[in-house]
Structures are given as C-alpha cells and as structure tokens.
Design a protein around this motif. Structure first.
Motif, PDB file in Angstrom:
ATOM      1  N   ILE A 106     -21.597 -43.401 -39.127  1.00 56.08           N
ATOM      2  CA  ILE A 106     -21.541 -44.864 -39.198  1.00 56.08           C
ATOM      3  C   ILE A 106     -20.201 -45.327 -39.751  1.00 56.08           C
ATOM      4  N   ASP A 155     -26.187 -52.099 -41.651  1.00 55.77           N
ATOM      5  CA  ASP A 155     -27.048 -50.936 -41.415  1.00 55.77           C
ATOM      6  C   ASP A 155     -26.784 -49.842 -42.448  1.00 55.77           C
ATOM      7  N   GLU A 213     -17.697 -45.202 -37.059  1.00 54.10           N
ATOM      8  CA  GLU A 213     -17.876 -46.312 -36.116  1.00 54.10           C
ATOM      9  C   GLU A 213     -17.329 -47.608 -36.688  1.00 54.10           C
ATOM     10  N   ILE A 214     -17.533 -47.804 -37.992  1.00 56.65           N
ATOM     11  CA  ILE A 214     -16.973 -48.996 -38.641  1.00 56.65           C
ATOM     12  C   ILE A 214     -15.449 -48.965 -38.580  1.00 56.65           C
ATOM     13  N   LYS A 232     -20.225 -56.370 -34.323  1.00 58.83           N
ATOM     14  CA  LYS A 232     -20.695 -54.987 -34.369  1.00 58.83           C
ATOM     15  C   LYS A 232     -20.308 -54.322 -35.681  1.00 58.83           C
ATOM     16  N   THR A 268     -22.551 -55.600 -38.365  1.00 63.58           N
ATOM     17  CA  THR A 268     -23.889 -55.033 -38.203  1.00 63.58           C
ATOM     18  C   THR A 268     -23.935 -53.603 -38.722  1.00 63.58           C
ATOM     19  N   LEU A 269     -22.900 -52.832 -38.396  1.00 65.30           N
ATOM     20  CA  LEU A 269     -22.842 -51.442 -38.865  1.00 65.30           C
ATOM     21  C   LEU A 269     -22.774 -51.371 -40.383  1.00 65.30           C
ATOM     22  N   LYS A 270     -22.020 -52.278 -40.988  1.00 64.25           N
ATOM     23  CA  LYS A 270     -21.918 -52.289 -42.448  1.00 64.25           C
ATOM     24  C   LYS A 270     -23.268 -52.618 -43.087  1.00 64.25           C
TER      25      LYS A 270
END
Length: 367
Positions: A53, A189, A56-57, A182, A185-187
């Motif tokens: 993750i 999550d 991805e961030i 996005k 959202t990843l942060k």
C-alpha cells in the motif's frame, strides 16, 4: 472523516521521521534490518501487505507531481498561444484594412482607367513605365492577398492548438483529481488497517515508518548508483582476452564473463558493493547494503548501447510493485555504452544472457 484520518496518518509518519532524525538515526537501512531480524513470519506477511500500500501511495503521489507539472506546462503553452493569437489577430486586421483600401482605389478607378492610363502615354518610355507600375500594383495586391490568407491560416492553426491544449488541460486535470482521490483512499485504507490491529498498531506503524524512510533513501541514492554504473565501461580497461572475441555465422561474437563485470564494479567505490549475477535469460542485480535486488534483461538501444530493463525487484525480501520499479529508474537508466570497445564501425546485433556470461553478436563494417 477520511481526510482527517489521512491527515493524522501523515502527521504521525512525519513526526516519527523527525523523531528518528533527532535521536541520531544515521543509517535507515541498518535500522530496518535490525527491526526485521526479530520479526515473525506472520508479522512479515502483514508488513508486506502494508508495504504494498505504501508503494501504491508513493506511485500515486509521483503521478500527482507528474500530472501537476504537465498542467503547469500546458498552462504556459496556452498563455503563449493566447498572446500569439492576439498579435496575429491585430496583424490580420491590419492587412485586411490595407487590402480593403487598395480594392476601394481600384473600384474608384474603374476597369477603363487601366486602358486610359496606358493610352495617355506620350512616349514609349512613358508607356513602359506605366505598364510596369500597373504590373507592380497588381503583383503587390496579389502578395497582399497571399499575406492576408497566410495570417488567417496561422491564426486558425493556433486557435486549433489552443482548443487542443485546453482539452488536454481538462483531461489532465481529471487525471490529477483521480490520482489525488486514489492516493487519499489508499492512505485512509492504510490507517484503517493499522487501527484494526488494536494494541499492535504502534508496533506496525513503527516498522512502516522505518521502511518508508529507508525506501525513500534508496530511491534517492539509486539514481547515483545508476549513473556510476553507466560509467564503468569508460573508466575500465577490458582486455581483448576478457572480451573473448570469435567469428560466427552471424558476425563477431563476444562472450563477457560475469566475473569480469563484477571485477570492474568492485573497483568502483561508489557502486555500494553491487553484484551482477548472469542467470539463464536473466540478469540479477544485487545491492546488499540496501537489501535491494532487481532482475531483468539488457535491451539494445542504438548501435553500441545496452540498457538494463528491470522486470522484478524486492526490498528487504518484500516484492516491489511495477510502479515502484519505474520510480527507481525515473531519473536515470542503467546503461552500458560499449562504443569504446566496439568502435564506430561496429553494431550490436543481439545480446544473450546465460549462466555466468553475456554473449554479444556484433556486426562489423569496414566503411
């Protein structure tokens, strides 16, 4: 609420980074290794999920920066085009007005006046002079018409470019909004996953903070490593024996041993103990100091150059996502320019990687 959680996570990471800096953390890689030495298999699996993750961030944030830069450049282009269009419109109107005045003069003179001007000549020289004046007048009118048409076409072209750039700007802005959404959202999550661990959340957050620091450092330093790797051919002396040259049906063949490359690398202090491992149809590059490993292949670029194309990678035995690998090579590729050894008359036709060796087929021209 999501934005608040994201903000809190970022603040925790920033505070942790500064805390580590204040307490004298000099080597983030040693810190990560020390932490990982005592981790269980299950804990490492959880950490790997979190690290994916984080990657991805990172990729999304880099994408944000790239798109924002593109937007800034497009905005500059739009301003330039708007200024050009404004000037061209003024020029176009001025030429239109000039042409209008000329045509009005012709209209006042009437078609008969041309003949009158010629017949009123009182000598041959006067006749020739008047004919030349009429010819010049007609030619100048034609040139003026052409210039008006040219200005109009330029104006229309730039207006079309402006429309295209505005559309491009709108598309990039949508991409930026999507990338921001996005990333946020990843942060969120990530924070929710960490919070779900209950009492262990600070334990994992500490690991992630250390991993993030080490990964950021690795990305920063890798560009320098790639630059130094690209210099090894120019700064080394490979003997003809080490090139292992021979003739083949397809051209001159050179077989370079893995040990030869590693011997050259070992003499470069700035390559951080890099090790090249030639495997069957694959090259593995190991950077033990960073616990960073990459595998891929050489591709031919131009006549004398090989570029390393990474296909897989790991950081502390944790898989690197494709976007993270691209991030490593964003500023600098790992290049082998073999021109000093091949010369201007040689061309690399193919490259093959086998166990402990690299085989090149070289085309040779006498002219």
């Amino acid at each position: 609420m999501h934005k608040m959680k994201s903000y809190l996570l970022v603040m925790v990471l920033i505070i942790s980074i500064f805390a580590n800096a204040i307490t004298g953390q000099a080597d983030p890689f040693a810190t990560v290794q020390e932490k990982l030495d005592g981790i269980t298999v299950e804990e490492k699996k959880v950490l790997e999920q979190f690290f994916i993750i984080i990657q991805e961030i990172d990729v999304m944030e880099s994408e944000e920066e790239r798109i924002a830069q593109e937007i800034a450049e497009i905005n500059d282009d739009i301003k330039t085009l708007e200024n050009e269009i404004s000037l061209q419109e003024e020029e176009y109107k001025a030429k239109q007005n000039g042409l209008e005045q000329v045509l009005k003069s012709y209209q006042r003179m009437g078609p008969v006046s041309y003949i009158g001007i010629i017949l009123e000549s009182d000598s041959l020289s006067s006749l020739i002079r008047r004919i030349n004046i009429l010819r010049d007048l007609a030619r100048n009118t034609g040139e003026l018409l052409d210039k008006v048409e040219e200005s109009k076409n330029k104006l229309m072209d730039n207006k079309d470019k402006l429309k295209y750039n505005i559309q491009l700007l709108e598309d990039r802005q949508r991409e930026l909004d999507e990338a921001l959404e996005k990333a946020n959202t990843l942060k969120v999550d990530l924070e929710e996953l960490i919070s779900s661990l209950g009492e262990e959340k600070e334990y994992y957050r500490d690991y992630l903070t250390s991993m993030q620091i080490a990964w950021d450092e690795a990305k920063t330093m890798f560009s320098k490593i790639a630059e130094n790797f690209s210099k090894i051919v120019n700064e080394s002396n490979i003997s003809p024996e080490e090139l292992n040259l021979s003739f083949s049906a397809n051209g001159i063949k050179s077989v370079i041993k893995e040990d030869t490359i590693n011997d050259i690398i070992s003499k470069e202090a700035d390559l951080e103990e890099m090790v090249i491992d030639f495997q069957s149809e694959k090259i593995r590059i190991e950077l033990p100091k960073w616990n960073l490993n990459l595998s891929g292949k050489f591709i031919i670029d131009g006549e004398h150059t090989l570029i390393f194309q990474a296909e897989e990678g790991s950081f502390y035995d944790m898989k690197l996502e494709n976007g993270s690998i691209e991030e490593l090579f964003k500023d600098r590729q790992m290049v082998l320019d073999l021109l000093p050894y091949l010369g201007n008359n040689a061309t690399i036709k193919s490259v093959k990687i086998g166990e402990d060796f690299m085989e090149l087929i070289i085309g040779w021209s006498l002219f």
